[in-house]
Design a protein around this motif. Structure first.
Motif, PDB file in Angstrom:
ATOM      1  N   TRP A 110      29.076  25.652   8.072  1.00 32.25           N
ATOM      2  CA  TRP A 110      27.894  24.859   8.403  1.00 32.25           C
ATOM      3  C   TRP A 110      27.024  25.552   9.435  1.00 32.25           C
ATOM      4  CZ3 TRP A 110      26.042  21.331   5.391  1.00 32.25           C
ATOM      5  CH2 TRP A 110      26.893  20.692   4.480  1.00 32.25           C
ATOM      6  N   ARG A 160      24.982  27.725   7.234  1.00 31.08           N
ATOM      7  CA  ARG A 160      24.017  26.917   6.491  1.00 31.08           C
ATOM      8  C   ARG A 160      22.879  26.442   7.385  1.00 31.08           C
ATOM      9  NH1 ARG A 160      25.581  22.787   1.631  1.00 31.08           N
ATOM     10  NH2 ARG A 160      23.540  21.801   1.372  1.00 31.08           N
ATOM     11  N   ARG A 168      20.101  29.047   8.161  1.00 29.26           N
ATOM     12  CA  ARG A 168      19.135  29.346   7.109  1.00 29.26           C
ATOM     13  C   ARG A 168      17.729  28.906   7.499  1.00 29.26           C
ATOM     14  NH1 ARG A 168      21.722  26.752   1.736  1.00 29.26           N
ATOM     15  NH2 ARG A 168      19.772  27.529   0.855  1.00 29.26           N
ATOM     16  N   MET A 219      27.119  31.499   2.170  1.00 35.64           N
ATOM     17  CA  MET A 219      26.056  30.846   2.928  1.00 35.64           C
ATOM     18  C   MET A 219      25.288  31.844   3.794  1.00 35.64           C
ATOM     19  SD  MET A 219      25.342  27.749   2.377  1.00 35.64           S
ATOM     20  CE  MET A 219      25.580  28.178   0.652  1.00 35.64           C
TER      21      MET A 219
END
Length: 496
Positions: free
Chosen positions: A415, A418, A421, A446
């Motif tokens: 996470w 992620r 990003r 990811m």
């Protein structure tokens, strides 16, 4: 005792048959894919999966392990269909010829549905053989109705329906990610299951993907017009990863280029024709239309999804229930033992769901997000980072520690990648580059997806320099998609 264990025994036998048939199916598909990718590679294209994976595609292990996905989903649903048809026939309608005819009609209709979009002999054989075998075995071994069966049946129905209802509030978009994070990635055994899934599911997935969903498609061009038009056609096809090769036997897709129109064929059958100018003005739309017409697996994808949603959990219930019946052997009454096992199954399902209900109460405001991240507990840190990602916030601007990118817990690193990003800071890019080396394929995927958002062509070149050395097919796929998002594309073989 026989009445308690025979459902699991028959179900296991049906799954074994499924596994054998699906292994053959995936093995043949792997060989065809290996030939196609080898031809593309020989033509000078960058291929995904790379040589690290291609060289092992003719092995039995990838085929067997890949087949597990079909067996646990579509196969489980086929076994359940055969079992419940036999139960209805033997217990409810033993003398009804009409019901026997109805079962046969539904059985043949299911096999015919495999061929609605096109001839699928392999799946047709499986859809015919598996339910028939399970039905025959069930009719042979199922006991006649006995005292207490009504109570046993009621307990089964209550347990299954109650568990299904309890699951409904958790069935949101990220439910599979939540299962992965909280159940699989939280322990060593679960991490092995997760690794198995991401290592082998792409093999069976290739069988049921339409052309547009595949990463690369080999195609041949039959030129009946000018060389300039054929060259321009090749360039536009390559932009969408439909890669022209000269070996027609390795390519199921053929584009026939006439003076004024193009014909798109698969396996020798023309499916779509378009005017030349229309194709050049809307190549993406044309190829999507062709892909829809060439897709022979829509029903199979839906059936596999239905198997994942129903066949897999019901099959799991059958096996767990059987195991519990054997474990509580000291309960002498067969009906009471079965009912007790159903109650324990329901209790296990409830305990399993507790963390997912907690998932519904994620931190929302900045202060609660910061408190979760600074808590020191990986569950809370994961929830905080998930909230940041869901709100499209920049973790660097929020002062999230770089140390979370090196957390010993995979869900936290996932996470974090992620969430990064959405960041445009050089520090975020640096962290993502480092995380592409992560031993977890989930995190590495990811990280590459995050690099796709940089918009920098130099990032595409960085990925290009590394992609041939990546071992994991799933990670290779994400890396390739990141390159494509950054503007990189394949080149004609003679200019590659």
């Amino acid at each position: 005792m026989k009445r308690l264990v025979f459902p699991a025994a028959v179900f296991a036998g049906g799954l074994a048959l499924c596994q054998a048939l699906f292994t053959i199916l995936v093995f043949v598909s792997n060989l065809e894919l290996q030939i196609e990718l080898s031809v593309l590679r020989a033509a000078g294209y960058l291929v995904i999966p790379n040589k690290n994976v291609i060289d092992g595609m003719d092995g039995l292990v990838p085929a067997f392990c890949g087949a597990v996905f079909f067996t646990a989903t579509a196969g489980a649903l086929l076994c359940l269909a055969g079992f419940f048809a036999a139960w209805l026939k033997k217990r409810i309608f033993p003398e009804s010829r009409f019901f026997g005819a109805l079962i046969t009609a539904l059985w043949l209709a299911g096999a015919a549905a495999c061929n609605v979009e096109g001839w699928n002999p392999d799946f047709t054989i499986i859809f015919i053989a598996v339910p028939a075998a399970v039905f025959a075995a069930s009719m042979r071994w199922m006991t006649i109705a006995q005292p207490g069966d009504g109570y046993i049946r009621t307990a089964h129905i209550i347990a299954v329906i109650a568990a299904a209802i309890a699951w409904l509030p958790c069935l949101q978009q990220d439910v599979f990610l939540d299962i992965r994070d909280r159940v699989l990635l939280s322990n060593p055994a679960g991490r092995q299951v997760n690794e198995f899934y991401y290592t082998y599911t792409l093999y069976p997935a290739e069988i049921i993907k339409p052309p547009a969903a595949r990463l690369l498609n080999a195609c041949t061009i039959e030129n009946k017009g000018s060389e300039a038009v054929a060259r321009n056609l090749s360039g536009r096809l390559i932009e969408f990863d439909f890669l022209p090769v000269s070996n027609a036997q390795a390519a199921s897709i053929t584009v026939r280029a006439g003076a004024l129109s193009f014909e798109f064929a698969r396996d020798g059958k023309v499916l779509f024709e378009t005017k030349r100018d229309d194709f050049f003005s809307r190549p993406g739309t044309t190829l999507e239309t062709f892909s829809d017409l060439a897709d022979k697996s829509e029903f199979l994808r839906l059936f596999t999804l239905a198997g994942l949603a129903s066949g897999f959990p019901l099959g799991l219930y059958i096996f767990v229930h059987c195991g519990l019946c054997l474990a509580i052997w000291f309960v002498r009454s067969i009906p009471l033992r079965s009912i007790s096992a159903s109650g324990i199954c329901l209790g296990l399902a409830a305990a399993f769901l507790v963390p997912f209900y907690a998932e519904q109460r994620q931190p929302g405001d900045i202060e609660s997000i910061r408190a979760a991240i600074e808590s020191g507990h990986w569950y809370e840190q994961r929830s905080g980072l998930k909230a940041i990602a869901g709100q499209d916030r920049d973790p660097v601007e929020l002062g999230v520690s770089r140390e979370l990118a090196e957390s010993p817990h995979v869900p936290v690193r996932y996470w974090m990648a992620r969430a990064l990003r959405k960041s445009e800071s050089p520090e975020a890019i640096s962290m993502l580059v480092t995380m592409t080396h992560d031993p977890s394929p989930n995190v590495a995927c990811m990280a590459y997806a995050g690099l796709a958002g940089t918009g920098d062509s130099r990032t595409a070149e960085f990925i290009r320099s590394r992609i041939k050395g990546i071992e994991h097919w799933y990670v290779q796929q994400y890396a390739y998609k990141a390159m494509r998002q950054l503007g990189w594309k394949q080149k004609l073989p003679y200019t590659n």
